[in-house]
Design a protein around this motif. Structure first.
Motif, PDB file in Angstrom:
ATOM      1  N   ARG A   1      -8.638  -7.003  -7.497  1.00 12.53           N
ATOM      2  CA  ARG A   1      -7.385  -7.101  -8.237  1.00 12.53           C
ATOM      3  C   ARG A   1      -6.459  -5.901  -7.997  1.00 12.53           C
ATOM      4  O   ARG A   1      -5.241  -6.089  -7.841  1.00 12.53           O
ATOM      5  CB  ARG A   1      -7.700  -7.246  -9.733  1.00 12.53           C
ATOM      6  CG  ARG A   1      -6.489  -7.456 -10.623  1.00 12.53           C
ATOM      7  CD  ARG A   1      -5.800  -8.765 -10.370  1.00 12.53           C
ATOM      8  NE  ARG A   1      -4.697  -8.984 -11.298  1.00 12.53           N
ATOM      9  CZ  ARG A   1      -3.685  -9.793 -11.047  1.00 12.53           C
ATOM     10  NH1 ARG A   1      -3.642 -10.462  -9.916  1.00 12.53           N
ATOM     11  NH2 ARG A   1      -2.723  -9.950 -11.933  1.00 12.53           N
ATOM     12  N   PRO A   2      -6.961  -4.654  -7.935  1.00 15.88           N
ATOM     13  CA  PRO A   2      -6.067  -3.524  -7.674  1.00 15.88           C
ATOM     14  C   PRO A   2      -5.337  -3.631  -6.339  1.00 15.88           C
ATOM     15  O   PRO A   2      -4.200  -3.168  -6.213  1.00 15.88           O
ATOM     16  CB  PRO A   2      -7.011  -2.312  -7.688  1.00 15.88           C
ATOM     17  CG  PRO A   2      -8.155  -2.736  -8.534  1.00 15.88           C
ATOM     18  CD  PRO A   2      -8.330  -4.186  -8.258  1.00 15.88           C
ATOM     19  N   VAL A   3      -5.965  -4.233  -5.334  1.00 12.52           N
ATOM     20  CA  VAL A   3      -5.305  -4.419  -4.040  1.00 12.52           C
ATOM     21  C   VAL A   3      -4.151  -5.408  -4.185  1.00 12.52           C
ATOM     22  O   VAL A   3      -3.044  -5.170  -3.690  1.00 12.52           O
ATOM     23  CB  VAL A   3      -6.313  -4.911  -2.977  1.00 12.52           C
ATOM     24  CG1 VAL A   3      -5.593  -5.248  -1.672  1.00 12.52           C
ATOM     25  CG2 VAL A   3      -7.379  -3.853  -2.724  1.00 12.52           C
ATOM     26  N   ILE A   4      -4.399  -6.519  -4.883  1.00 14.39           N
ATOM     27  CA  ILE A   4      -3.356  -7.531  -5.073  1.00 14.39           C
ATOM     28  C   ILE A   4      -2.189  -6.970  -5.878  1.00 14.39           C
ATOM     29  O   ILE A   4      -1.023  -7.146  -5.515  1.00 14.39           O
ATOM     30  CB  ILE A   4      -3.949  -8.776  -5.775  1.00 14.39           C
ATOM     31  CG1 ILE A   4      -4.975  -9.464  -4.864  1.00 14.39           C
ATOM     32  CG2 ILE A   4      -2.836  -9.757  -6.155  1.00 14.39           C
ATOM     33  CD1 ILE A   4      -5.697 -10.620  -5.515  1.00 14.39           C
ATOM     34  N   ILE A   5      -2.503  -6.272  -6.975  1.00 11.04           N
ATOM     35  CA  ILE A   5      -1.438  -5.671  -7.794  1.00 11.04           C
ATOM     36  C   ILE A   5      -0.675  -4.629  -6.986  1.00 11.04           C
ATOM     37  O   ILE A   5       0.560  -4.552  -7.049  1.00 11.04           O
ATOM     38  CB  ILE A   5      -2.031  -5.027  -9.068  1.00 11.04           C
ATOM     39  CG1 ILE A   5      -2.652  -6.096  -9.963  1.00 11.04           C
ATOM     40  CG2 ILE A   5      -0.950  -4.264  -9.838  1.00 11.04           C
ATOM     41  CD1 ILE A   5      -3.402  -5.528 -11.157  1.00 11.04           C
ATOM     42  N   GLY A   6      -1.395  -3.833  -6.198  1.00 17.17           N
ATOM     43  CA  GLY A   6      -0.768  -2.766  -5.413  1.00 17.17           C
ATOM     44  C   GLY A   6       0.220  -3.287  -4.396  1.00 17.17           C
ATOM     45  O   GLY A   6       1.375  -2.822  -4.334  1.00 17.17           O
ATOM     46  N   PHE A   7      -0.186  -4.291  -3.595  1.00  9.17           N
ATOM     47  CA  PHE A   7       0.751  -4.759  -2.570  1.00  9.17           C
ATOM     48  C   PHE A   7       1.864  -5.607  -3.193  1.00  9.17           C
ATOM     49  O   PHE A   7       2.984  -5.625  -2.688  1.00  9.17           O
ATOM     50  CB  PHE A   7       0.046  -5.457  -1.410  1.00  9.17           C
ATOM     51  CG  PHE A   7      -0.420  -6.868  -1.629  1.00  9.17           C
ATOM     52  CD1 PHE A   7       0.474  -7.912  -1.789  1.00  9.17           C
ATOM     53  CD2 PHE A   7      -1.772  -7.173  -1.615  1.00  9.17           C
ATOM     54  CE1 PHE A   7       0.040  -9.213  -1.953  1.00  9.17           C
ATOM     55  CE2 PHE A   7      -2.220  -8.472  -1.776  1.00  9.17           C
ATOM     56  CZ  PHE A   7      -1.304  -9.501  -1.948  1.00  9.17           C
ATOM     57  N   THR A   8       1.590  -6.286  -4.301  1.00 11.17           N
ATOM     58  CA  THR A   8       2.645  -7.058  -4.962  1.00 11.17           C
ATOM     59  C   THR A   8       3.722  -6.125  -5.525  1.00 11.17           C
ATOM     60  O   THR A   8       4.926  -6.385  -5.376  1.00 11.17           O
ATOM     61  CB  THR A   8       2.056  -7.912  -6.101  1.00 11.17           C
ATOM     62  OG1 THR A   8       1.045  -8.770  -5.575  1.00 11.17           O
ATOM     63  CG2 THR A   8       3.140  -8.767  -6.750  1.00 11.17           C
ATOM     64  N   ALA A   9       3.299  -5.043  -6.156  1.00 12.33           N
ATOM     65  CA  ALA A   9       4.260  -4.067  -6.684  1.00 12.33           C
ATOM     66  C   ALA A   9       5.029  -3.394  -5.556  1.00 12.33           C
ATOM     67  O   ALA A   9       6.234  -3.138  -5.667  1.00 12.33           O
ATOM     68  CB  ALA A   9       3.526  -3.016  -7.525  1.00 12.33           C
ATOM     69  N   GLY A  10       4.342  -3.119  -4.445  1.00 10.43           N
ATOM     70  CA  GLY A  10       5.009  -2.516  -3.295  1.00 10.43           C
ATOM     71  C   GLY A  10       6.063  -3.436  -2.712  1.00 10.43           C
ATOM     72  O   GLY A  10       7.176  -2.999  -2.360  1.00 10.43           O
ATOM     73  N   ILE A  11       5.738  -4.721  -2.605  1.00  9.99           N
ATOM     74  CA  ILE A  11       6.703  -5.708  -2.115  1.00  9.99           C
ATOM     75  C   ILE A  11       7.911  -5.766  -3.043  1.00  9.99           C
ATOM     76  O   ILE A  11       9.059  -5.862  -2.595  1.00  9.99           O
ATOM     77  CB  ILE A  11       6.036  -7.095  -2.003  1.00  9.99           C
ATOM     78  CG1 ILE A  11       5.046  -7.110  -0.835  1.00  9.99           C
ATOM     79  CG2 ILE A  11       7.081  -8.191  -1.819  1.00  9.99           C
ATOM     80  CD1 ILE A  11       4.175  -8.340  -0.788  1.00  9.99           C
ATOM     81  N   ALA A  12       7.666  -5.696  -4.344  1.00  9.86           N
ATOM     82  CA  ALA A  12       8.759  -5.726  -5.321  1.00  9.86           C
ATOM     83  C   ALA A  12       9.712  -4.549  -5.106  1.00  9.86           C
ATOM     84  O   ALA A  12      10.940  -4.715  -5.174  1.00  9.86           O
ATOM     85  CB  ALA A  12       8.190  -5.698  -6.739  1.00  9.86           C
ATOM     86  N   VAL A  13       9.165  -3.378  -4.845  1.00 11.91           N
ATOM     87  CA  VAL A  13      10.003  -2.195  -4.592  1.00 11.91           C
ATOM     88  C   VAL A  13      10.859  -2.408  -3.345  1.00 11.91           C
ATOM     89  O   VAL A  13      12.061  -2.084  -3.323  1.00 11.91           O
ATOM     90  CB  VAL A  13       9.123  -0.941  -4.434  1.00 11.91           C
ATOM     91  CG1 VAL A  13       9.942   0.244  -3.909  1.00 11.91           C
ATOM     92  CG2 VAL A  13       8.479  -0.575  -5.761  1.00 11.91           C
ATOM     93  N   ILE A  14      10.258  -2.972  -2.297  1.00 14.28           N
ATOM     94  CA  ILE A  14      10.990  -3.199  -1.046  1.00 14.28           C
ATOM     95  C   ILE A  14      12.110  -4.218  -1.255  1.00 14.28           C
ATOM     96  O   ILE A  14      13.233  -4.043  -0.769  1.00 14.28           O
ATOM     97  CB  ILE A  14      10.015  -3.665   0.055  1.00 14.28           C
ATOM     98  CG1 ILE A  14       9.032  -2.536   0.397  1.00 14.28           C
ATOM     99  CG2 ILE A  14      10.783  -4.078   1.304  1.00 14.28           C
ATOM    100  CD1 ILE A  14       7.911  -2.958   1.321  1.00 14.28           C
TER     101      ILE A  14
END
Length: 545
Positions: A119-132
């Protein structure tokens, strides 16, 4: 399941619900489809083609009754990077190749593998995509001119700062009108899509007050054709396939993850219903094979639109099919008017999407735990923002794997002693050692396993209690073989008690059971102790003689 069985019990009331839900989702999908396409570096109509073709096929052929497919925010950074590096035509080919990969993944029954992504990997890349996504819309929100796009986040921020002097106050005003409507509409009603109201309201302001003074879809891309493009196949060669393999793999993996996550969200919203993950991958794959042949960009399951579909009463796949039909009708009838939409109207829509998909609460929740999960989360997030999604996911998974292995290796408990020998005489206990193992035996714990058996005393009987060992891998099997050899060198004996079926099957396949001797395996400790006692008597007798 046959078509007749699938719609068994389907009523006119159900059809009405599906048509209402499909209409609402279709209206929502129009601005999002164009916005995601523009943010991905392609023309807005390519997003609409994707909504129509991929959206219909995903609903028809996928494994979820409620899934809505199309362009999504998760794809924006990866597609923009592909367009900038490989070009639009190669993006279509990479999407086509990714579709084939998704079909293969589904046929190989890989749909359930998503549960192994932490789950931390999914949350991490999803939040990163949101920033981009959010940062990528700053220039349109401010109406900046001639901002050069880069793949790297920090270079994009520098480019925006360099052009800040070109800020267009009229664009900012239009963007603020759209943003205000996006925030206000949901507070008043849940029946009207806020993105549609925000787009129409701000476009009206821009047309009436600032016509010709702010960038629009028309000035940036020209008119949107009111028809689907003609079918075109690609000029494929082995060299091109190899060249486009990395982006195709990235699209396939992200598309698979995003689609299955969306289907899982649908399952959670519809208690008692469960999607078919492998069928979903096949459906997504077919959609991504067909859509590029008509100018569509890669598509996946859209979590927000799928949730909207369910909330508005969808009953079956008909709603998803109808949502694509609605977009097709709008394209055929109203496409010329899309050229009037200001780019500043699209920016707040994507910014709100980014904000909603950022997993901010879950992000902070994991961060506050101050555990290794927090490290995995931050690593994946920062690498997504400052490098690329593929690097971030691979690094996050590797870090999670290393942490997991470290934790698991510590979960092996070894207890040595003579508490199990209480009913034996003291002189009998001297030559017998009982070692109790609890936990999995695998490559991360082999060193501890081998060190557990010491042979300071020759002709000793070692009893390994393995009833609490659920798993043994080949590395642990090799360590057991080394223990057998060590015991044999010291003229000792090795007995094994309580070996579970799965580990036993592995030892039989590798031949270690035969190496140890079938007669040295016991179900109960009492049997092993009796044999150990007899063995010690035999050894003592042989020494005396």
């Amino acid at each position: 399941m046959s078509l007749v069985n699938r719609f068994k019990g389907y009523t006119l009331a159900d059809l009405r619900k599906d048509l209402v839900a499909g209409f609402i989702v279709g209206i929502v999908a129009i601005p999002l489809g164009m916005a995601f396409a523009i943010a991905s570096g392609v023309r807005p109509e390519n997003g609409l083609y994707t909504v129509i073709i991929a959206g219909i096929l995903i609903s028809l052929l996928g494994g979820s009754r409620y899934q809505i497919g199309g362009p999504t925010g998760a794809f924006v950074p990866i597609l923009l990077g592909i367009v900038m590096q490989y070009g639009f035509q190669n993006l279509l080919i990479a999407g086509f190749m990714a579709g084939i990969m998704l079909v293969i993944m589904g046929l190989l029954k890989w749909g359930s593998l998503i549960k192994y992504i932490p789950r931390p990997v999914i949350i991490g890349f999803t939040a990163g995509i949101a920033v981009i996504i959010f940062s990528g819309q700053i220039s349109n929100f401010l109406g900046l001119k001639d901002v050069e796009k880069h793949e790297e986040f920090h270079l994009n921020m520098v480019a925006i700062w360099d052009k800040i002097s070109t800020l267009n106050g009229k664009s900012v005003l239009v963007a603020l009108v759209c943003l205000a409507l996006l925030i206000a509409v949901p507070k008043k009603t849940s029946k009207i899509p806020p993105a549609l109201i925000g787009l129409l309201g701000s476009t009206l302001v821009g047309f009436l007050l600032f016509q010709g003074q702010i960038p629009t879809i028309g000035t940036a891309f020209g008119d949107i054709p009111n028809k689907l493009p003609e079918f075109q196949f690609f000029d494929l060669s082995l060299e091109k396939i190899i060249y486009l393999l990395p982006p195709a793999i990235a699209i396939a993996l992200l598309g698979g993850i995003e689609s299955l996550l969306s289907a899982m969200v649908a399952d959670g919203m519809k208690q008692g219903y469960k999607h078919d993950s492998n069928k979903e991958l096949v459906g997504q794959g077919i959609a991504n094979i067909v859509a590029p042949l008509f100018g569509g960009i890669p598509a996946t399951g859209a979590i927000a639109r799928t949730a909207t579909n369910i909330k508005n009463g969808a009953v079956s796949k008909v709603s998803g099919v109808f949502h694509g039909v609605v977009v097709l009708l709008v394209l055929l009838l109203f496409a010329p008017y899309a050229s009037l939409i200001p780019l500043a109207s699209m920016a707040p829509i994507l910014m709100v999407v980014a904000w909603n998909m950022s997993e901010k609460r879950q992000f902070m929740h994991v961060l506050k735990t101050k555990t290794m999960d927090s490290v995995i989360l931050l690593t994946t997030f920062l690498l997504t923002v400052f490098t690329d999604l593929a690097t971030a996911v691979i690094a996050g998974l590797l870090l999670a794997f290393v942490i997991f292995i470290t934790r698991m290796s510590r979960s092996l408990h070894i207890k040595k002693g003579k508490t199990a020998l209480t009913h034996l005489a003291e002189h009998e206990k001297e030559g017998i050692e009982v070692i109790t193992l609890k936990g999995p035996l695998f490559f991360g714990s082999t060193d501890v396993l081998e060190e557990s058996v010491g042979m300071k005393q020759k002709e000793k009987v070692v009893i390994l209690k393995l009833q609490d060992v659920p798993y043994i891998d080949t590395s642990a099997e090799a360590a057991l073989l080394n223990i057998v050899k060590k015991v044999n060198r010291h003229n000792g004996e090795l007995l094994i008690v309580g070996l579970q079926p799965e580990p036993k099957l592995l030892l039989e396949r590798t031949g270690l059971t035969r190496e140890i001797g079938h007669h040295r395996f016991f179900e109960r400790m009492e049997e092993a102790l009796s044999t150990a006692k007899q063995l010690m008597k035999t050894k003592v007798s042989s020494q005396i003689s």
